[in-house]
Scaffold this motif. Sequence first.
Motif, mmCIF file in Angstrom:
data_model
loop_
_atom_site.group_PDB
_atom_site.id
_atom_site.type_symbol
_atom_site.label_atom_id
_atom_site.label_comp_id
_atom_site.label_asym_id
_atom_site.label_seq_id
_atom_site.Cartn_x
_atom_site.Cartn_y
_atom_site.Cartn_z
ATOM 1 N N ASP A 228 -5.061 -52.287 9.652
ATOM 2 C CA ASP A 228 -6.305 -51.508 9.569
ATOM 3 C C ASP A 228 -6.236 -50.491 8.434
ATOM 4 O O ASP A 228 -7.219 -50.284 7.713
ATOM 5 C CB ASP A 228 -6.569 -50.785 10.890
ATOM 6 C CG ASP A 228 -6.978 -51.728 12.014
ATOM 7 O OD1 ASP A 228 -7.318 -52.892 11.703
ATOM 8 O OD2 ASP A 228 -6.956 -51.308 13.185
ATOM 9 N N TYR A 229 -5.103 -49.865 8.265
ATOM 10 C CA TYR A 229 -4.936 -48.857 7.210
ATOM 11 C C TYR A 229 -5.027 -49.502 5.828
ATOM 12 O O TYR A 229 -5.636 -48.947 4.912
ATOM 13 C CB TYR A 229 -3.585 -48.159 7.388
ATOM 14 C CG TYR A 229 -3.427 -46.893 6.570
ATOM 15 C CD1 TYR A 229 -3.951 -45.682 7.024
ATOM 16 C CD2 TYR A 229 -2.739 -46.901 5.352
ATOM 17 C CE1 TYR A 229 -3.795 -44.518 6.282
ATOM 18 C CE2 TYR A 229 -2.580 -45.745 4.612
ATOM 19 C CZ TYR A 229 -3.110 -44.554 5.086
ATOM 20 O OH TYR A 229 -2.959 -43.405 4.350
ATOM 21 N N LYS A 232 -8.577 -49.994 5.003
ATOM 22 C CA LYS A 232 -9.230 -48.727 4.652
ATOM 23 C C LYS A 232 -8.908 -48.300 3.228
ATOM 24 O O LYS A 232 -9.686 -47.588 2.575
ATOM 25 C CB LYS A 232 -8.819 -47.628 5.633
ATOM 26 C CG LYS A 232 -9.395 -47.806 7.023
ATOM 27 C CD LYS A 232 -8.877 -46.730 7.971
ATOM 28 C CE LYS A 232 -9.386 -46.956 9.389
ATOM 29 N NZ LYS A 232 -8.818 -45.962 10.341
#
Length: 378
Positions: A228-229, A232
């Motif tokens: 997820d990071y 982002k």
Amino acid sequence: MNHYHYIFTGNGLSALLTLFEMIQSGRFSDKKILLIDSDSKNKNDRTWCFWDTKNLFDEISAKKWQLAWFKNKDFTNQLNLNPYEYKMIRSADFYKLIFDEIAKHTNIDMFQDEVVDFSELGNHCVVKTKTKSFTCNKVFNSIYNPELVKSQKKIPLVQQHFIGWFIKSKEAVFTENCTTFMDFSVEQKGNTRFMYVLPTSSTEALLEYTLFSKDLLSKEEYEREIEDYIKKLGITEYEIVEKEQGNIPMTCFPFWKNNSKNIINIGSAGGWSKASTGYTFKNSVKKSKELVRFLKTGKDFTKFHKINKFWCYDLLLIDILYQTNQHGSAIFSSMFKTEKAPLIFKFLDEETSFWEDLKVIWMCPKGLFIKALLKRIF
């Protein structure tokens, strides 16, 4: 049964640093020394980072940074680390440096096997592996036994646990000269959780999803948060070059009380990691130097350790993180939202005066620490 002056049960960071200091001192060339470990230490199995002003292990530093990001959901602060540098050492480079030095000394032997027991018998010690037994004058033990801490309730144990991916991305998204020290903008989920980013180029970095908490996560949860990071950051295509994982005990447990006249616990087994941060490398360098100086005195190992004021500071923080783990982000954010990173590093290195201690303590949420102090007193 072969006899040695010194035996190291485990040849991890603390053992190798202590042996390196013994070699550098030139005082132990007439002593027979044995290192025993079941692992050959012939691969890159971890990454160590630390702040430094003294060219410590510069020859094997893979990367250095003079700037660092600190982030949470409310603010982003770029820290100027001067006069410090933040350094990264890959374990494979460290192992090679030490093992190359060991190979020059015929008084040092290495034996690959699992240590199953060691004990003190009068003025000598016995160390047993699965296949052999040895005797020696003194034992340096770095085999960590977590049950020592878990079996009591007076001193809490917080674990620094993480999984890291070293990736190469298609997009140039990383700022090469600026590491991300702590990014608390990730969901906290009732814990102290942050992302740690060590860029080695604009397209390469080590990303570690890290928690300071009582309980570990499933492997899938760490890796899902890393994925997820990465999204982002705007990365759409990347390659995972290496993976690493770790679990560092953060505790003020008095490991030194288990030392005997001729057996000393070192590394995690001796509480050598800095309790309030989990930082291990630089703390172990300091401890290994202290230990080698102590060896020259000829005193027994029960007299090696002394409690200082920083042990008390660390104990209060660990108490807070253990009882109210969700406050970790607020505590670290209160310190690093200022422009005083060098003072904080000096404090964490346990090199500050009492007045400098007060400056750092004043930055922190006072209610939390007063409550923790009162609970300890009463």
